[in-house]
Write an enzyme that holds these catalytic residues in place. Structure first.
Site, PDB file in Angstrom:
ATOM      1  N   SER A   1       5.121   5.028   1.035  1.00 30.47           N
ATOM      2  CA  SER A   1       3.848   4.790   0.352  1.00 30.47           C
ATOM      3  C   SER A   1       3.551   3.289   0.387  1.00 30.47           C
ATOM      4  O   SER A   1       4.426   2.482   0.697  1.00 30.47           O
ATOM      5  CB  SER A   1       3.918   5.247  -1.102  1.00 30.47           C
ATOM      6  OG  SER A   1       4.763   4.363  -1.825  1.00 30.47           O
ATOM      7  N   LYS A   2       2.311   2.955   0.014  1.00 28.62           N
ATOM      8  CA  LYS A   2       1.926   1.530  -0.025  1.00 28.62           C
ATOM      9  C   LYS A   2       2.827   0.763  -0.975  1.00 28.62           C
ATOM     10  O   LYS A   2       3.282  -0.332  -0.688  1.00 28.62           O
ATOM     11  CB  LYS A   2       0.475   1.407  -0.509  1.00 28.62           C
ATOM     12  CG  LYS A   2      -0.511   1.397   0.617  1.00 28.62           C
ATOM     13  CD  LYS A   2      -1.718   0.569   0.241  1.00 28.62           C
ATOM     14  CE  LYS A   2      -2.463   0.223   1.505  1.00 28.62           C
ATOM     15  NZ  LYS A   2      -3.868   0.249   1.395  1.00 28.62           N
ATOM     16  N   ARG A   3       3.082   1.365  -2.142  1.00 24.38           N
ATOM     17  CA  ARG A   3       3.890   0.700  -3.152  1.00 24.38           C
ATOM     18  C   ARG A   3       5.317   0.498  -2.626  1.00 24.38           C
ATOM     19  O   ARG A   3       5.887  -0.576  -2.736  1.00 24.38           O
ATOM     20  CB  ARG A   3       3.903   1.530  -4.440  1.00 24.38           C
ATOM     21  CG  ARG A   3       4.582   0.839  -5.618  1.00 24.38           C
ATOM     22  CD  ARG A   3       4.515   1.704  -6.877  1.00 24.38           C
ATOM     23  NE  ARG A   3       5.033   3.052  -6.630  1.00 24.38           N
ATOM     24  CZ  ARG A   3       6.326   3.383  -6.656  1.00 24.38           C
ATOM     25  NH1 ARG A   3       7.224   2.471  -6.914  1.00 24.38           N
ATOM     26  NH2 ARG A   3       6.711   4.623  -6.430  1.00 24.38           N
TER      27      ARG A   3
ATOM     28  N   SER B   1       6.263   0.253   0.417  1.00 23.16           N
ATOM     29  CA  SER B   1       6.249  -0.782   1.458  1.00 23.16           C
ATOM     30  C   SER B   1       6.297  -2.162   0.816  1.00 23.16           C
ATOM     31  O   SER B   1       7.028  -3.046   1.251  1.00 23.16           O
ATOM     32  CB  SER B   1       4.980  -0.705   2.307  1.00 23.16           C
ATOM     33  OG  SER B   1       4.821   0.575   2.799  1.00 23.16           O
ATOM     34  N   ALA B   2       5.490  -2.323  -0.251  1.00 21.11           N
ATOM     35  CA  ALA B   2       5.421  -3.633  -0.897  1.00 21.11           C
ATOM     36  C   ALA B   2       6.748  -3.974  -1.567  1.00 21.11           C
ATOM     37  O   ALA B   2       7.163  -5.132  -1.604  1.00 21.11           O
ATOM     38  CB  ALA B   2       4.283  -3.648  -1.916  1.00 21.11           C
TER      39      ALA B   2
END
Ligand code: GLU
Length: 496
Positions: free
Chosen positions: A258-260, A262-263
């Site tokens: 997910s984007k989170r 990845s961050a």
């Protein structure tokens, strides 16, 4: 099926909506390899038609990240070329012309449905548990009905007139034939109400006009493939060879990242963004090697590849469509291998920014001395200042308590430090071949372990528990400084 022996024309078509990530980097890499291998062209096309998602600076960052990886392109917004412009926002009129052609030939239609009405249609479809799709209201409006409404400025979009019966069969190089029922496909919007062509039409038109032979991209675009194929076929164009690459999964192999997530990776010193990988101390050579193998293999045992090796050995036939888990352990492994393989003068240049970043002022002469003794020890380039920053400090500040050697009292440690100092003072120079033998003798005579004696010296001279080889380091630091540091260590121990 076309193969890669003919010169290809391939394109990487990122939208400037964020950082270049691994998926994009891999696509660009494969494009580049194929173009260089076949003597073809690699085209960079910026798909910025959706200005709402445009991120300032993203285009420049894509260029910088690709160049950092060692990938260059033959045509693109910044380098020009015979098939430009290479930014979709500059090709609006071209798309409009093709959209008009589709309307004239009856393969597209003008749709005046308002967003409010479409919302109602969608809720109704949801209620009936149908997949959301356009309900066909404007499909059969006659040209006489459409013209005055458009002329009067009524808000409208242009939709593809999807065949309602039959099937469409498309071929993906890695997955073979894929057949879909046309009734499951939507009357996709080709041109938005603000007159901007959407990606589907723009990409098909561009791929045709730019004479793209192979479309290599992520498999998230597979669902759009029937539409893209149909657009090409409707115009009577030859379709490119379609190659949809494998999906990347989380390191655990369970699902997509997910984007989170990845961050959050950055907290562990990892990232899926090329720009971060550079900062985290990865060599572009390692990133290229690693990325190349995420979906491609040469054989079942060769794993180290340089960019020129890959140009020679890459082939579409050996791409693997199965999802691949992102394996950062492998990246660390490749990073180590490629760091060891760097010529020393290159290592000097690559280390330099990492020292500067940490506030050191490294000079090339000292870096050149350090390079051979740290090369074996670096896991990442970011380790360099941590391991060898002390070379650029006028002084180091060891902690008195740390100078007390394991299994010795502070008084015994002070005695040992004095003996070390006396020996070092008596030496003509601190070359490893001069300094090491008497120190080994001291170890013998004192009945201590080498680790105890050298451990004390290491803390006194570098203020680190881990350092490059001690005697080589002492020579680089220089006799005066080494003696001053040993003297201070004696003082600190005696004062305890
Ligand atoms: N602009 C699309 C993207 O950002 C390109 C997809 C394609 O290569 O056709 O992924």
């Amino acid at each position: 099926m076309a193969t890669s022996s003919q010169p290809v024309r391939v394109r990487f078509a990122p939208s400037p909506t964020g950082h270049l990530h691994l998926g994009g980097a891999r696509t660009a890499l494969y494009d580049y390899l194929l173009a260089r291998q076949t003597g073809g062209q690699f085209i960079l096309r910026i798909e910025d038609s959706d200005r709402r998602r445009f991120v300032p600076g993203a285009e420049e960052e894509i260029y910088a990240s690709l160049r950092w990886l060692g990938i260059d392109w033959d045509e693109g917004p910044d380098v020009g070329g015979d098939y430009g412009p290479y930014r979709q926002s500059e090709r609006k009129e071209i798309y409009q012309q093709y959209a008009d052609q589709l309307i004239e030939s009856g393969h597209a239609f003008t749709c005046f449905c308002t967003p409010e009405r479409l919302d109602l249609v969608r809720s109704e479809q949801q209620r009936r548990k149908e997949p959301p799709h356009y309900d066909g209201t404007c499909r059969n409006l006659s040209a006489d009905e459409v013209k005055p409404r458009v002329a009067a400025g009524e808000r409208h979009v242009i939709r593809f007139k999807m065949p309602q019966e039959g099937t469409t069969t498309v071929t993906d190089l890695l997955r073979g034939e894929i057949t879909v029922e046309n009734r499951t496909l939507d009357d996709y919007i080709l041109v938005r109400s603000d007159g901007l062509a959407l990606y589907h039409l723009a990409a098909a038109v561009d791929d045709h006009l730019m004479k793209i032979t192979h479309v290599i991209r992520g498999s998230e675009w597979l669902p759009s493939l029937p539409l893209h194929s149909l657009i090409h076929r409707t115009f009577g164009w030859q379709e490119p060879v379609w190659v949809h690459l494998s999906v990347f999964l989380k390191p655990s192999g369970k699902g997509k990242m997910s984007k989170r997530e990845s961050a959050e990776l950055i907290q562990d010193g990892h990232s899926i963004f090329v720009k971060d990988l550079e900062k985290l101390g990865y060599l572009p050579e390692a990133v290229v090697n690693w990325t190349a193998l995420m979906g491609w293999s040469y054989d079942d045992h060769t794993e180290v590849f340089t960019l020129p090796d890959l140009v020679e050995k890459f082939s579409l036939e050996k791409l693997n469509p199965s999802p691949a888990a992102i394996n950062f352990t492998k990246l660390d492994h490749f990073n180590g291998l490629h760091i060891r393989a760097l010529p020393l003068d290159e290592l000097v240049q690559r280390m330099k920014p990492f020292f500067i970043e940490k506030g050191y002022q490294p000079d090339d002469a000292t870096l050149a001395k350090i390079a051979p003794i740290v090369q074996e020890r670096l896991q990442g380039m970011d380790d360099a200042p941590e391991l060898a920053g002390f070379f650029f400090k006028p002084d180091v500040q060891p902690d008195a308590a740390e100078l007390v050697i394991k299994d010795l009292t502070s008084a015994e440690s002070a005695e040992l430090a004095k003996k070390i100092l006396a020996i070092l003072e008596s030496l003509p120079d601190l070359k490893p071949e001069t300094a090491e033998p008497p120190m080994r003798e001291l170890v013998e005579q004192s009945g201590l372990k080498a680790g105890q004696v050298f451990g004390l010296m290491r803390i006194a001279i570098t203020a680190q528990r881990v350092s490059p080889p001690l005697f080589e380091s002492m020579e680089i630091i220089g006799k005066d400084k080494v003696l001053a540091r040993m003297r201070r260590a004696v003082g600190l121990l005696e004062a305890m």
